[in-house]
Scaffold this motif. Structure first.
Motif, mmCIF file in Angstrom:
data_model
loop_
_atom_site.group_PDB
_atom_site.id
_atom_site.type_symbol
_atom_site.label_atom_id
_atom_site.label_comp_id
_atom_site.label_asym_id
_atom_site.label_seq_id
_atom_site.Cartn_x
_atom_site.Cartn_y
_atom_site.Cartn_z
ATOM 1 N N LEU A 168 52.643 -3.158 72.294
ATOM 2 C CA LEU A 168 51.983 -3.820 71.172
ATOM 3 C C LEU A 168 50.654 -3.165 70.841
ATOM 4 O O LEU A 168 50.254 -3.076 69.667
ATOM 5 C CB LEU A 168 51.778 -5.299 71.484
ATOM 6 N N MET A 169 49.943 -2.700 71.844
ATOM 7 C CA MET A 169 48.672 -2.011 71.605
ATOM 8 C C MET A 169 48.899 -0.706 70.846
ATOM 9 O O MET A 169 48.119 -0.335 69.956
ATOM 10 C CB MET A 169 47.972 -1.748 72.937
ATOM 11 N N PHE A 228 43.274 -1.363 54.841
ATOM 12 C CA PHE A 228 42.715 -2.207 55.891
ATOM 13 C C PHE A 228 43.333 -3.610 55.897
ATOM 14 O O PHE A 228 43.786 -4.097 56.935
ATOM 15 C CB PHE A 228 41.197 -2.315 55.715
ATOM 16 N N TYR A 229 43.361 -4.280 54.745
ATOM 17 C CA TYR A 229 43.822 -5.666 54.714
ATOM 18 C C TYR A 229 45.310 -5.768 55.048
ATOM 19 O O TYR A 229 45.747 -6.731 55.693
ATOM 20 C CB TYR A 229 43.533 -6.299 53.351
ATOM 21 N N LEU A 230 46.095 -4.790 54.638
ATOM 22 C CA LEU A 230 47.519 -4.799 54.963
ATOM 23 C C LEU A 230 47.727 -4.603 56.459
ATOM 24 O O LEU A 230 48.514 -5.330 57.093
ATOM 25 C CB LEU A 230 48.239 -3.703 54.177
ATOM 26 N N ALA A 231 47.022 -3.632 57.051
ATOM 27 C CA ALA A 231 47.138 -3.396 58.498
ATOM 28 C C ALA A 231 46.649 -4.608 59.281
ATOM 29 O O ALA A 231 47.256 -5.009 60.287
ATOM 30 C CB ALA A 231 46.343 -2.145 58.886
ATOM 31 N N LEU A 232 45.530 -5.233 58.826
ATOM 32 C CA LEU A 232 44.993 -6.412 59.515
ATOM 33 C C LEU A 232 45.990 -7.566 59.459
ATOM 34 O O LEU A 232 46.234 -8.253 60.468
ATOM 35 C CB LEU A 232 43.679 -6.826 58.865
ATOM 36 N N GLY A 233 46.602 -7.773 58.296
ATOM 37 C CA GLY A 233 47.554 -8.870 58.144
ATOM 38 C C GLY A 233 48.767 -8.703 59.045
ATOM 39 O O GLY A 233 49.204 -9.660 59.710
ATOM 40 N N ILE A 234 49.320 -7.499 59.095
ATOM 41 C CA ILE A 234 50.508 -7.255 59.924
ATOM 42 C C ILE A 234 50.174 -7.434 61.400
ATOM 43 O O ILE A 234 50.900 -8.114 62.149
ATOM 44 C CB ILE A 234 51.069 -5.843 59.652
ATOM 45 N N ASN A 235 49.067 -6.815 61.840
ATOM 46 C CA ASN A 235 48.720 -6.898 63.258
ATOM 47 C C ASN A 235 48.308 -8.312 63.674
ATOM 48 O O ASN A 235 48.592 -8.751 64.803
ATOM 49 C CB ASN A 235 47.607 -5.902 63.586
ATOM 50 N N LEU A 236 47.647 -9.054 62.791
ATOM 51 C CA LEU A 236 47.307 -10.440 63.090
ATOM 52 C C LEU A 236 48.581 -11.288 63.233
ATOM 53 O O LEU A 236 48.696 -12.125 64.144
ATOM 54 C CB LEU A 236 46.414 -11.001 61.983
ATOM 55 N N LEU A 237 49.541 -11.050 62.339
ATOM 56 C CA LEU A 237 50.813 -11.761 62.420
ATOM 57 C C LEU A 237 51.526 -11.448 63.737
ATOM 58 O O LEU A 237 52.098 -12.341 64.382
ATOM 59 C CB LEU A 237 51.697 -11.373 61.231
ATOM 60 N N VAL A 238 51.472 -10.210 64.159
ATOM 61 C CA VAL A 238 52.122 -9.799 65.413
ATOM 62 C C VAL A 238 51.489 -10.501 66.605
ATOM 63 O O VAL A 238 52.190 -11.013 67.500
ATOM 64 C CB VAL A 238 52.035 -8.259 65.578
ATOM 65 N N VAL A 239 50.154 -10.575 66.651
ATOM 66 C CA VAL A 239 49.468 -11.244 67.762
ATOM 67 C C VAL A 239 49.818 -12.731 67.785
ATOM 68 O O VAL A 239 50.046 -13.317 68.856
ATOM 69 C CB VAL A 239 47.947 -11.028 67.658
#
Length: 558
Positions: free
Chosen positions: A131-132, A146-157
Motif C-alpha cells: 500500500l505504501m 494533487f487532488y485526484l491522487a489525494l482522493g484515491i489514496n485517502l479512499l484506499v486508507v
C-alpha cells in the motif's frame, strides 16, 4: 485582460488551492496531460515488474494455497489491467485519460487490500508495504494531479481501515497499522502539494518566457517586413546599375574605371543583401534554392572583387579548379566562399591563397588554403560559433565563419577545417552534376528567348547581357503584345510579374501548358509569386538579378 497580465496577476495573488483562472488552467491541464502521457510507458513497465515481484514474494511468504489465490488476483486481474491501460494511453490516449490512469491505480490498491485481508483471515499477518508503494506511485511517480491522487489514496486508507479484521488483530496493532498509513498519507500529500505548487509556478514562468519570445519574434518579423518593403524602391535602380556594369565590363574588359565601378557595385550588392538576410538566418527564413551551375563561373564571379585588394596587399591568389558543374544554391555558396576569402585576407597574415577542387565519386571537394599564421588552437572547437574571434582578429563581429557553418548545414555540404602555423584549410564537399547541357546550342544556332518587361532600362540591360551570352532575344513590353508571340518555338520565356496591362502569371501559365521553360522575375519574393512559379514549373529570380544566377538558370534548361 491579456494572458501575460493574467499570469502576472496570478503570480502576485498566489494559488494556494492549486487552481488557476480558466484560460491558464486549460493551458496547465494540457501541460499535465503531456507530462502524464510522456511517462506512461516507464510507469506501466515498473508497475508490472512490481506485480511480478510481489507475486514471487507471495510464494515465498504465504502458504501455497493462499499464494495460488493471490497469484490469480495479481496475474489474472491487476497485471492485465496495467498492460491494457499502459498500451491504451501510450498508443491512443482518450480525452478521459485520467480516468483510465487513476482507475488502474485504484484497482491495484484494492487488490493489495484484498490480499492483506485474505492473508489475515488465514491467520497470517501480511505487511502492508504494498500500500505504501502504490501511495508513492499515485502522489509522485504517476504525476497525477494533487487532488485526484489525494482522493484515491485517502479512499484506499479508509477502505483498509474498515476491512482490517479486528478479531484477528489486537486493537493496539490495528491502531498502529492505520495510524502509520495515515501518517504516510499526510507526509506524501504535503510533498505532493509542494511539488505541484512548484510545477505550477514554473509553468507560469515558462509561459511568461514563451509569450515574451513570441512577441520578440513578431517584432523582428515586422521589422523584416518593413525592411523588405523599404528595399523595394532601392532594388529596381540597383538592378539596372548591376546589369549595366556587367555589360560595360564585357565591352571594355581592360578599363580600370569600369573594373572599379563593378567592384563598388558588387560591394554594394553584397552589403545590401547581407543587410536583408542576416536577420533571417537565426529565424530560419533563408531556404536553399538548388541549381546546377559551373564551379569555374562561381569562383570567377566571387574572386573578381577581391583582386584589387589582393594586389594591393601583395597576396598571390592561385586557382586550380577542375571544369565541372555542381548542384547548390549559388547565392549561399557565394556567401560561403566570400566569407572564407575575407577571413583569409583580413586575419591570416598570409601572402598566398589557393582555391582548388578535386572530384571523387561524383563529389566535388572545394578547398581554400592560406599560408598565414593559422588559427589559435584555443578556439578550434568553437571557431564556427557566433562572435568567436582570434587574438589577431580585432575587427568585425566574429560572424563570418558562423554564417559559413550555418549555410553549409542548410545546403547539406559537409564542412571540414584544419589549421596550424603556415596552413589553414577549409574544405566543402558539393554534389557534382553529371550530363550537364549548356545553354548554348551547337551548329551556331542561337537559342531564342522572349523577354517581357514594361521597364525599358531593364529590357535594354538584360537584352545586352543575353546577346553577349549568345542568345537571340525578342523584347515585348506587356501581356497583350506578348500573346501575339507566345506560339513561337522559344528556348525560354522571361517575364516580369508586375506588367502594365496584367500579371506575369498568365505568361508562365501559358508557357507551362506548352512545355516551354520560363523564368519569373520580380522585386518581391512573396508567397503568392513563389507559389505561382512552383505551380507552373517556372524558375524565379528576385531583382536585382545576379547575372551569374540568371546564367545558371539558363544553362540548367535542357
Amino acid at each position: 485582460m491579456d494572458k501575460l497580465t493574467l499570469i502576472n496577476h496570478t503570480m502576485a495573488k498566489g494559488f494556494p488551492w492549486l487552481k488557476f483562472p480558466k484560460p491558464l488552467e486549460a493551458d496547465f491541464q494540457g501541460f499535465v496531460r503531456q507530462r502524464v502521457l510522456n511517462r506512461v510507458l516507464p510507469v506501466g513497465i515498473s508497475a508490472a515488474i512490481f506485480v511480478l515481484l510481489f507475486c514471487a514474494l507471495d510464494w515465498y511468504l504465504l502458504h501455497p494455497r493462499i499464494a495460488t489465490h493471490t497469484t490469480i488476483v495479481r496475474i489474472g486481474l491487476v497485471l492485465p489491467i496495467i498492460i491494457i491501460a499502459t498500451a491504451w494511453l501510450y498508443f491512443k490516449p482518450p480525452k478521459y485519460y485520467l480516468w483510465v490512469y487513476s482507475t488502474s491505480l485504484l484497482i491495484s490498491s484494492l487488490s493489495i487490500i484484498y490480499i492483506i485481508w485474505l492473508a489475515h483471515i488465514q491467520g497470517i499477518n501480511l505487511p502492508y508495504e504494498g500500500l505504501m508503494i502504490v501511495m508513492m506511485y499515485g502522489f509522485f511517480i504517476m504525476a497525477l494531479p494533487f487532488y485526484l491522487a489525494l482522493g484515491i489514496n485517502l479512499l484506499v486508507v479508509i477502505i483498509y481501515a474498515l476491512t482490517e479484521p479486528l478479531y484477528f488483530l489486537d486493537f493496539a496493532t490495528y491502531v498502529n497499522h492505520v495510524l502509520f498509513l495515515t501518517t504516510i498519507l499526510i507526509s506524501a500529500a504535503i510533498g505532493a502539494y509542494v511539488t505541484e505548487h512548484n510545477q505550477r509556478a514554473n509553468f507560469l514562468r515558462k509561459r511568461t518566457l514563451d509569450i515574451h519570445h513570441e512577441k520578440t519574434l513578431h517584432s523582428i518579423k515586422q521589422k523584416n517586413k518593413y525592411l523588405a518593403a523599404a528595399s523595394h524602391d532601392i532594388r529596381q535602380p540597383l538592378q539596372g546599375i548591376t546589369l549595366m556594369g556587367e555589360v560595360l565590363k564585357k565591352s571594355q574588359p581592360d578599363n580600370k574605371h569600369i573594373q572599379s565601378l563593378n567592384q563598388g557595385i558588387q560591394t554594394l550588392n553584397t552589403m545590401f543583401t547581407q543587410m536583408l538576410d542576416i536577420s533571417k538566418v537565426n529565424l530560419n527564413l533563408i531556404q536553399p534554392k538548388m541549381d546546377s551551375f559551373s564551379l569555374i563561373d562561381l569562383i570567377e564571379q566571387n574572386t573578381q572583387s577581391f583582386l584589387p585588394r589582393l594586389n594591393k596587399m601583395n597576396i598571390e591568389l592561385k586557382i586550380h579548379i577542375e571544369p565541372c558543374h555542381i548542384r547548390s544554391d549559388f547565392t549561399m555558396l557565394s556567401r560561403i566562399l566570400h566569407n572564407l576569402l575575407e577571413n583569409a585576407i583580413s586575419h591570416s597574415k598570409c601572402n598566398e591563397i589557393t582555391i582548388s577542387s578535386k572530384t571523387v565519386n561524383h563529389q566535388v571537394e572545394l578547398t581554400i588554403i592560406d599560408n598565414g599564421s593559422g588559427i589559435s588552437k584555443s578556439i578550434h572547437t568553437s571557431i564556427f560559433n557566433e562572435f568567436i574571434k582570434g587574438n589577431e582578429s580585432q575587427d568585425g563581429l566574429g560572424l563570418g565563419l558562423a554564417i559559413v557553418s550555418q549555410f553549409c548545414q542548410k545546403l547539406a555540404h559537409p564542412l571540414a577545417f584544419h589549421s596550424e602555423h603556415g596552413a589553414t584549410r577549409f574544405s566543402i564537399t558539393i554534389p557534382e552534376v553529371l550530363d550537364h547541357i549548356d545553354g548554348d546550342s551547337p551548329n551556331n544556332i542561337k537559342p531564342k528567348i522572349l523577354l517581357i518587361d514594361d521597364d525599358p532600362d531593364v529590357l535594354s540591360n538584360i537584352t545586352a547581357l543575353l546577346n553577349q551570352w549568345g542568345y537571340d532575344v525578342s523584347c515585348v513590353t506587356g501581356i497583350q503584345h506578348a500573346k501575339h508571340n507566345l506560339n513561337k518555338d522559344w528556348f525560354c520565356i522571361i517575364s516580369d510579374w508586375n506588367l502594365a496591362d496584367g500579371c506575369g502569371e498568365e505568361i508562365v501559365k501559358y508557357a507551362n501548358e506548352n512545355k516551354t521553360p520560363s523564368i519569373l522575375i520580380s522585386t518581391h519574393a512573396s508567397d503568392t509569386i513563389t507559389t505561382c512559379a512552383k505551380r507552373y514549373n517556372s524558375f524565379f529570380l528576385q531583382k536585382p538579378i545576379s547575372p551569374s544566377r540568371l546564367r545558371a538558370k539558363l544553362i540548367n534548361i535542357k
